[in-house]
Design a protein around this motif. Structure first.
Motif: not given
Ligand SMILES: Cc1ncc(COP(=O)(O)O)c(C=O)c1O
Length: 358
Positions: A85-89, A159-161, A186-191, A213-218, A224-226
């Motif tokens: 449920r999202g990269a956060d999980e 990297n965020n931010p 390695v968190d590739e949320a923005y890959i 990885r996540t479907l939340s960004k690109a 949908i939290r995936c």
């Molecule tokens: C680097 C990074 N990882 C993970 C997340 C969380 O992603 P998700 O919406 O898939 O939980 C974010 C959200 O801003 C993020 O910036």
């Protein structure tokens, strides 16, 4: 059995028998009376479909579709994937699976995504800090010194931010250094905004590497939290013990599967290209303003801007109805604001507001 993951996992997790949900136990028959579901769906309104049965305990079709998407260009990707449920999980699962509360440590490299520290501290796992250098790259000596005492090192690339990509040579050097001691996430949320920089292909060579990885960004599917966790089977064995039963709701899996079809991926790529050109135009225009010290190079869907004015530009933009993200609380990011890239017209309005202040 003697994998790094099996040596790192706390005894409590090692002993856990995964929750035996009805779907996990499975079976075959023509009457399914094993999960206390209704046999017929209640129709509450248009579009609510057939949702009376629990979903797959782990949606393998979705995990496989994601692996196919990662292979994309024909690379032989040898790892496993699980939908979450999202990269956060995925972050939370890694920490709960491999860290013993009150005893183990993770390492983070701030300024970075805040959830690594939050998830760790929420279960009394210490988050040791090795701050990024002035150019936002890794402080390799500081990390290496503490690596052997760290269960998980979290890196975020891009990297965020800060928006930059972490040097791949540094990631490889740390994977080598931590081979016997440390899992490196390695968190590739923005890959998708810098796909050529992914390290996912290294999992086969380095079973201590985990990619998030996540479907939340690109893909534009934050609601949908995936997300996905990609790892060697030795790591996945323990992740699958702690993962919630039925983590992915059926409507989520349906939408995610559509996004991962070739048409969906093409749409995502076209949108990302447009976003990148808006980002580059916005960054160039903003950099011309006298109130701006630096617009940092970005490989994401946001830009980090350092203003040279003491006045908080976050508050100023807010007064114009433009909500951005203040970064001033980060010691390394005084006078910095992070601005997500929206449509050309949203960015033009933001640029004009900054010009007005100027
Ligand atoms: C680097 C990074 N990882 C993970 C997340 C969380 O992603 P998700 O919406 O898939 O939980 C974010 C959200 O801003 C993020 O910036």
């Amino acid at each position: 059995m003697n994998s790094l993951a099996s040596r790192l996992v706390p005894k409590t997790v090692e002993k856990l028998i995964p929750y035996q949900s009805a779907r996990r136990i499975g079976g075959s028959g023509h009457l399914w009376l094993n999960a206390n579901e209704l046999e017929k769906s209640c129709q509450y309104g248009a579009g609510d479909g057939e949702y009376h049965r629990y979903p797959d305990f782990l949606p393998h079709d979705l995990a496989n579709a994601y692996l196919e998407y990662c292979r994309g260009t024909g690379d032989a990707l040898r790892c496993e994937a699980v939908a979450v449920r999202g990269a956060d999980e995925a972050i939370d699962l890694m920490i709960r699976t491999f860290c013993q509360p009150g005893a183990d440590k993770i390492m983070i490299c701030p300024p970075t995504y805040a959830m690594y520290e939050f998830c760790a501290e929420s279960i009394a796992v210490e988050a040791v800090k090795a701050p990024l250098l002035e150019d936002f790259q890794l402080d390799m000596p500081a990390i290496t010194r503490q690596l052997a005492d760290t269960k998980i090192l979290f890196l975020c690339s891009p990297n965020n931010p800060t928006g930059n990509v972490v040097e791949q040579a540094d990631i490889i050097a740390l994977l080598e250094a931590g081979k016997e001691t440390t899992l490196i996430v390695v968190d590739e949320a923005y890959i998708e905004f810098a796909p050529e920089t992914s390290v996912v292909n290294l999992i086969e060579q380095y079973p201590n590497l985990v990619v998030i990885r996540t479907l939340s960004k690109a893909f534009g599917l934050a609601a949908i939290r995936c997300g996905f966790l990609l790892a060697d089977s030795s790591v996945m064995e323990y992740i699958s013990r702690l993962i919630a039963p039925y983590p992915i709701a059926d409507p989520v899996a349906e939408i995610a599967l559509r996004a991962l079809e070739s048409d969906g991926i093409q749409k995502m790529r076209t949108q990302s290209d447009e976003l990148i050109s808006t980002r580059e135009w916005f960054a160039e225009e903003v950099q011309k303003l006298a109130i701006v010290d630096t617009v940092y190079v970005s490989a994401t869907n946001f830009v980090l801007i350092r203003f040279n004015d003491e006045e908080c530009m976050y508050n100023y933009l807010l007064s114009k109805g433009i909500v951005t993200r203040n970064q001033a609380h980060e010691p390394a990011l005084a006078n910095c604001v992070r601005i997500s890239i929206g449509s050309k017209s949203s960015m033009l309005e933001t640029l004009n507001a900054l010009k007005e202040y100027n």
